[in-house]
Scaffold this active site. Structure first.
Site, PDB file in Angstrom:
ATOM      1  N   ASP A  12       0.822  -1.220   0.000  1.00  0.00           N
ATOM      2  CA  ASP A  12       0.000   0.000   0.000  1.00  0.00           C
ATOM      3  C   ASP A  12       0.852   1.265   0.000  1.00  0.00           C
ATOM      4  OD1 ASP A  12      -2.307  -1.680   0.369  1.00  0.00           O
ATOM      5  OD2 ASP A  12      -1.726  -1.830   2.467  1.00  0.00           O
ATOM      6  N   LYS A  15       2.081   2.227  -5.009  1.00  0.00           N
ATOM      7  CA  LYS A  15       2.696   1.726  -6.248  1.00  0.00           C
ATOM      8  C   LYS A  15       1.814   2.028  -7.444  1.00  0.00           C
ATOM      9  CE  LYS A  15       2.840  -2.426  -4.480  1.00  0.00           C
ATOM     10  NZ  LYS A  15       2.508  -2.127  -3.079  1.00  0.00           N
ATOM     11  N   GLY A  39      -4.395  -4.199  -4.270  1.00  0.00           N
ATOM     12  CA  GLY A  39      -5.407  -3.203  -4.612  1.00  0.00           C
ATOM     13  C   GLY A  39      -4.732  -1.897  -4.938  1.00  0.00           C
ATOM     14  N   HIS A  40      -4.635  -1.600  -6.199  1.00  0.00           N
ATOM     15  CA  HIS A  40      -4.059  -0.315  -6.588  1.00  0.00           C
ATOM     16  C   HIS A  40      -5.185   0.666  -6.824  1.00  0.00           C
ATOM     17  CE1 HIS A  40      -0.148  -1.839  -6.856  1.00  0.00           C
ATOM     18  NE2 HIS A  40      -0.242  -2.414  -8.016  1.00  0.00           N
ATOM     19  N   GLN A 227       1.938  -6.190  -3.437  1.00  0.00           N
ATOM     20  CA  GLN A 227       2.453  -6.382  -2.076  1.00  0.00           C
ATOM     21  C   GLN A 227       3.843  -5.737  -1.962  1.00  0.00           C
ATOM     22  OE1 GLN A 227       1.167  -9.699  -3.435  1.00  0.00           O
ATOM     23  NE2 GLN A 227      -0.799  -8.916  -2.861  1.00  0.00           N
TER      24      GLN A 227
HETATM   25  P1  GDP Z   1      -0.643   0.538  -3.691  1.00  0.00           P
HETATM   26  O1  GDP Z   1      -1.316  -0.764  -3.484  1.00  0.00           O
HETATM   27  O2  GDP Z   1       0.815   0.481  -3.302  1.00  0.00           O
HETATM   28  O3  GDP Z   1      -0.847   1.106  -5.052  1.00  0.00           O
HETATM   29  O4  GDP Z   1      -1.278   1.581  -2.679  1.00  0.00           O
HETATM   30  P2  GDP Z   1      -2.830   1.980  -2.568  1.00  0.00           P
HETATM   31  O5  GDP Z   1      -3.354   2.303  -3.896  1.00  0.00           O
HETATM   32  O6  GDP Z   1      -3.552   1.003  -1.737  1.00  0.00           O
HETATM   33  O7  GDP Z   1      -2.704   3.268  -1.660  1.00  0.00           O
HETATM   34  C1  GDP Z   1      -2.299   4.419  -2.125  1.00  0.00           C
HETATM   35  C2  GDP Z   1      -3.383   5.438  -1.867  1.00  0.00           C
HETATM   36  O8  GDP Z   1      -2.777   6.682  -1.607  1.00  0.00           O
HETATM   37  C3  GDP Z   1      -4.280   5.696  -3.043  1.00  0.00           C
HETATM   38  O9  GDP Z   1      -5.546   6.096  -2.590  1.00  0.00           O
HETATM   39  C4  GDP Z   1      -3.591   6.830  -3.774  1.00  0.00           C
HETATM   40  O10 GDP Z   1      -4.449   7.590  -4.576  1.00  0.00           O
HETATM   41  C5  GDP Z   1      -3.069   7.634  -2.624  1.00  0.00           C
HETATM   42  N1  GDP Z   1      -1.804   8.320  -2.865  1.00  0.00           N
HETATM   43  C6  GDP Z   1      -0.741   7.895  -3.591  1.00  0.00           C
HETATM   44  N2  GDP Z   1       0.267   8.790  -3.488  1.00  0.00           N
HETATM   45  C7  GDP Z   1      -0.175   9.769  -2.659  1.00  0.00           C
HETATM   46  C8  GDP Z   1       0.433  10.960  -2.142  1.00  0.00           C
HETATM   47  O11 GDP Z   1       1.580  11.287  -2.404  1.00  0.00           O
HETATM   48  N3  GDP Z   1      -0.327  11.722  -1.301  1.00  0.00           N
HETATM   49  C9  GDP Z   1      -1.595  11.383  -0.955  1.00  0.00           C
HETATM   50  N4  GDP Z   1      -2.240  12.177  -0.118  1.00  0.00           N
HETATM   51  N5  GDP Z   1      -2.199  10.279  -1.431  1.00  0.00           N
HETATM   52  C10 GDP Z   1      -1.504   9.480  -2.263  1.00  0.00           C
END
Ligand code: GDP
Length: 440
Positions: A12, A15, A39-40, A227
């Protein structure tokens, strides 16, 4: 150039956003491990309207026209979840066809009995539950390793599919009856199997040849990790890990491409730490500050809605991720979430049973016993949301970013200051050194 993106903490890290930002610069985007437990979340503004896509199995590149997305052999594919995600994307106006979504014929299938087994096994663990997403991912990988799994390629051979499904369902039902789980209806499984065969066959092919030939023909590959390093089955906080290799080795085995084809590896890391489910987490904040970071960062699982545990940045973990993956650079995300804090802490080492160490212990028990050794930095207490140039960051925020890079041992190619694509500081020089030109 071919680029691998890896999670550097417990997942999370954001990515999805980084991959989404990079995807326009690559020809092919490939997932190489995990299942639909990932879950992206990708937020895109199209014609002035904000659209949110939550992707579980399909690479985030799918939201860009003209890209080929590949679900590699290292992924476990639940046909129901895949079909559902394809339908959802189509419903949001995204093209999903055999010309832009390919599934490896070597990818193992998650079948309904894997979900039933996941539930039954987690229930039997009681207080020692791993905290799986109950989607059958672990049991599907177990079948793969036990050499009894069904693969996506089996869906392209309808004449033998019913027999294979029957045998597998019978074996699983025997196990389920021992564990007290719900047995699977064989007839229904075969009907479903035939339907999946019709709908998914056009997407299923030998992606190992496709990826290698494409790379050798000069098409660029973006390898999208799910992950993260600390959840890797070998290198993570075992047994509180996922069932696949989510560090760099998994990118090679899970896509079928050699390490020599990967030009650069970037680890995505948050400006603080989160973790979902059970398992050790030395810098966890079980207080109102932890709650505040959770609320500000929207730290709730994209796949499950589960609240994420939150804590300070852990440089021991970051250094480990840099080492295990050979990270050439990192992408720091969610810096803006820390904008309001007076003081920010960074964990530089652990004290375990009275001894200080700068290493991640192999044993989850020792990791649970680790007390973080902190250094403290003053908060910047200014808005950083949307900042696109490193020079525009408040001086104290810049000091924090520099310190994280120094302690982790890798430079930042990206610093993300918001959820949208353009809310990002990009080090074009650093990326250029590895042959990646971003025209921004
Ligand atoms: P992933 O599985 O690694 O892609 O992570 P997730 O998608 O679960 O979580 C990332 C969340 O943080 C998403 O809702 C993104 O839109 C949000 N996000 C990503 N980068 C940033 C950031 O720099 N600042 C903020 N406030 N939100 C972000």
């Amino acid at each position: 150039m071919n680029l691998a993106i890896i999670g550097a903490q417990w997942g999370d890290e954001g990515k999805g956003k980084i991959v989404d930002l990079l995807a326009p610069h690559f020809d092919i985007v490939t997932r190489y491990q995990g299942g639909h437990n990932a879950g992206h979340t990708v937020i895109i503004r199209r014609e002035g309207v904000e659209q949110k896509f939550v992707l579980h199995l399909i690479p985030s590149g799918i939201t860009h026209a003209g890209k080929t997305c590949v679900i590699g052999n290292g992924v476990v594919v639940d046909p129901r979840a895949l079909l559902h995600e394809m339908d959802e994307l189509r419903g949001q106006g995204i093209e999903v066809s055999p010309s832009n979504l390919l599934v490896s014929n070597r990818a193992h299938l998650i079948l309904p009995y894997h979900v039933a087994l996941d539930r039954a096994i987690e229930a039997s663990r009681g207080g020692n539950a791993v905290g799986t997403t109950m989607r059958g991912i672990g049991p599907a990988y177990e079948d793969k390793m036990a050499r009894r799994g069904l693969r996506a390629g089996d869906l392209t051979e309808p004449s033998t599919l019913a027999e294979k499904l029957t045998q597998s369902a019978r074996q699983a039902n025997r196990l389920l009856s021992v564990l007290g789980g719900e047995p699977i209806d064989e007839k229904m499984l075969i009907e479903d199997g035939m339907r999946w065969c019709d709908l998914l066959s056009p997407h299923i092919c030998d992606t190992t040849y496709y990826l290698n030939r494409s790379a050798r023909a000069g098409r660029s590959l973006l390898l999208e990790g799910a992950q993260a390093t600390m959840l890797d089955i070998d290198h993570g906080t075992y047994p509180f890990v996922t069932s696949s290799n989510s560090s760099i080795g998994g990118a090679c085995t899970g896509a079928g491409i050699p390490p020599s084809l990967i030009s650069m590896t970037i680890g995505v890391i948050k400006a603080y730490t989160t973790r979902v489910g059970g398992g050790p987490f030395p810098t966890e904040l079980n207080d109102s500050l932890g709650e505040e970071i959770r609320a500000r960062g929207g730290e709730y699982g994209a796949s499950t809605g589960r609240p994420r545990r939150t804590g300070w940045f852990d440089a021991v973990v970051a250094r480990y991720a840099v080492m295990v993956n050979g990270l050439n650079a990192m992408a720091l995300t969610k810096l803006d979430v820390l904008d309001d804090l007076d003081e920010i802490r960074i964990c530089t080492g652990y004290r375990i049973n009275g001894h200080e160490t700068d290493q991640v212990p192999y044993d989850a028990g020792q990791m649970s016993a680790a007390e973080p050794v902190y250094e403290s930095m003053p908060g910047w207490r200014e808005k950083t949301v949307g900042i696109q140039k490193i020079a525009d960051l408040p001086a104290k925020a810049r000091d924090y970013v520099d310190r994280l890079s120094e302690l982790s041992g890798a430079p930042f190619a990206f610093v993300s200051t918001g959820a949208e694509r353009n809310e990002t500081i990009i080090s074009a020089d650093l990326l250029g050194r590895y042959g990646l030109q971003l025209d921004i």
